[in-house]
Design an enzyme around this catalytic site. Structure first.
Site, PDB file in Angstrom:
ATOM      1  N   ASP A 140      79.203  77.488  10.502  1.00 50.79           N
ATOM      2  CA  ASP A 140      80.175  78.563  10.709  1.00 50.79           C
ATOM      3  C   ASP A 140      79.434  79.837  11.111  1.00 50.79           C
ATOM      4  O   ASP A 140      78.701  80.417  10.300  1.00 50.79           O
ATOM      5  CB  ASP A 140      80.967  78.834   9.428  1.00 50.79           C
ATOM      6  CG  ASP A 140      81.856  77.672   8.995  1.00 50.79           C
ATOM      7  OD1 ASP A 140      81.505  76.511   9.289  1.00 50.79           O
ATOM      8  OD2 ASP A 140      82.890  77.933   8.354  1.00 50.79           O
ATOM      9  N   LYS A 203      87.937  80.024  13.655  1.00 50.83           N
ATOM     10  CA  LYS A 203      88.135  80.401  12.250  1.00 50.83           C
ATOM     11  C   LYS A 203      88.530  81.873  12.191  1.00 50.83           C
ATOM     12  O   LYS A 203      88.030  82.693  12.961  1.00 50.83           O
ATOM     13  CB  LYS A 203      86.830  80.139  11.489  1.00 50.83           C
ATOM     14  CG  LYS A 203      86.823  80.541  10.025  1.00 50.83           C
ATOM     15  CD  LYS A 203      85.486  80.160   9.394  1.00 50.83           C
ATOM     16  CE  LYS A 203      85.317  80.753   7.998  1.00 50.83           C
ATOM     17  NZ  LYS A 203      84.005  80.418   7.407  1.00 50.83           N
ATOM     18  N   LYS A 239      90.578  76.938  11.477  1.00 51.86           N
ATOM     19  CA  LYS A 239      90.266  77.153  10.064  1.00 51.86           C
ATOM     20  C   LYS A 239      90.776  78.522   9.644  1.00 51.86           C
ATOM     21  O   LYS A 239      90.465  79.529  10.270  1.00 51.86           O
ATOM     22  CB  LYS A 239      88.754  77.057   9.813  1.00 51.86           C
ATOM     23  CG  LYS A 239      88.364  77.328   8.351  1.00 51.86           C
ATOM     24  CD  LYS A 239      86.881  77.070   8.117  1.00 51.86           C
ATOM     25  CE  LYS A 239      86.447  77.516   6.722  1.00 51.86           C
ATOM     26  NZ  LYS A 239      85.004  77.254   6.474  1.00 51.86           N
TER      27      LYS A 239
END
Length: 294
Positions: A140, A203, A239
Site C-alpha cells: 500500500d 484506496k 479499498k
C-alpha cells in the site's frame, strides 16, 4: 498544450460536480442501505477486512501477538471466514510471515514513505523491495500529492509505475488520500492517473493526518474503476480505509460499491476495508453478542 495525462483525464465521463455526487450517493443509501443489513453481508465484510496495526508503539512482540489472534480466530470461529489480510509496517513483514499460520490471509505492508510519500524515490523503491522480499503479498503506497498539486503528472505516474514493477507478484494498492484531495474532480484525476500507471487497487485514505474515507470519495473512485474496466477489461479493486469502525459504516460503503461496480467486485480479491476497530464490531453483530476478540 495537451499531454497524454490530461487528455486521459479529460476523456473520462465520470461526474465531478460535488453536489451532484452527494445527491447521487444519498439516493443510493436511501434506496439500498437497509437491504444490505444482514448476516451474509456482515460475514462478507469481515472476510474483506485488512486488519491493521500502524502505530508508533508497534514492536516485534506486539505484532507477533496481533498475528497470533488471527491464527486463533481460525480455531475459535472455524465456521467463519477469516480476515482478508494483516496490514503492518514493512519492518514487521518478516515477523508477520513467520507467525502467520493461516494460508488464505495475506500480508499487506504500507510502503513508499507512508503516510506522507515524502522521501527520495530510491528510498521508496528500497522499502518496497525489502517488504516484498520479507513476505508481503500486497503493498500500500501513497499517491504523491506534492507532485500532483505541482501539475507534474508525469512524475506521479512514473513513481507509481516504478513501485509497481518493484512489487513483482505482490499487488499494489495506491492510497489517494481523498481527505486531502477533497473534491470529486481531484479524486477523479488521481484515480485515473493511478489506474493507468498500474494500480491493482485504489484506496481512499491513510487514516493519518487527513479526514478518512467518505461515501462520495468511494463513489467517484468506483465510477473511475468501472469506466477503466469498460475501456480496458482490467479489473481493479477498491479499498475503503480511514475511520470505518462500525458495522453500519462498512455496510454503507459496501452498498455504494455494489451499486456502482456490481456483484463481480463483491469478493475480497477486489473489495477491502482497512480497519482496526471494525473487526470486533462486525464479529459482535455476526455472533449477536458483544465480542472483543482482536
Amino acid at each position: 498544450m495537451s499531454d497524454k495525462y490530461r487528455d486521459t483525464i479529460a476523456a473520462s465521463n465520470v461526474v465531478t460536480d460535488d453536489e451532484k455526487v452527494k445527491k447521487t450517493v444519498a439516493k443510493i443509501l436511501v434506496d439500498h442501505l437497509e437491504e444490505n443489513k444482514n448476516q451474509d453481508v456482515y460475514k462478507f465484510l469481515f472476510n474483506a477486512i485488512d486488519l491493521t496495526t500502524l502505530n508508533s508503539t508497534d514492536s516485534p512482540q506486539s505484532v507477533a501477538k496481533f498475528v497470533e489472534r488471527v491464527n486463533a480466530f481460525e480455531e475459535e470461529y472455524g465456521e467463519l471466514k477469516n480476515v482478508a489480510a494483516i496490514c503492518v509496517y514493512p519492518c514487521f513483514a518478516q515477523i508477520a510471515r513467520s507467525v502467520l499460520e493461516v494460508s488464505d490471509v495475506d500480508i499487506a505492508c504500507v510502503s513508499g514513505s507512508f503516510p506522507s510519500s515524502q522521501s527520495f524515490i530510491e528510498v521508496k523503491v528500497a522499502e518496497t523491495a525489502l517488504a516484498v522480499e520479507a513476505g508481503a503479498d500486497e503493498i500500500d503506497i501513497v499517491f504523491n500529492l506534492g507532485n500532483y498539486y505541482d501539475g507534474d503528472y508525469e512524475s506521479v505516474c512514473d513513481e507509481i509505475a516504478e513501485l509497481k514493477a518493484v512489487c513483482r507478484d505482490a499487488r499494489l494498492k495506491v492510497i489517494l488520500e481523498t481527505g486531502a484531495l477533497q473534491t470529486a474532480a481531484d479524486i477523479k484525476a488521481a484515480s485515473i492517473l493511478s489506474l493507468y500507471s498500474g494500480a491493482d487497487f485504489l484506496k481512499t485514505s491513510t487514516g493519518k493526518g487527513y479526514p478518512g474515507a467518505s461515501h462520495e470519495a468511494a463513489y467517484v473512485m468506483a465510477k473511475c474503476i468501472k469506466e477503466y474496466h469498460d475501456k480496458t477489461g482490467n479489473m481493479v479493486g477498491i479499498k475503503i480505509s480511514g475511520g470505518v469502525a462500525t458495522t453500519e459504516d462498512a455496510v454503507a460503503y459496501y452498498t455504494v460499491v455494489k451499486e456502482v461496480l456490481g456483484e463481480k467486485w463483491l469478493t475480497n480479491e477486489y473489495f477491502r476495508i482497512g480497519a482496526s476497530r471494525l473487526a470486533n464490531n462486525l464479529l459482535s453483530d455476526i455472533v449477536e453478542k458483544e465480542v472483543r476478540f482482536f
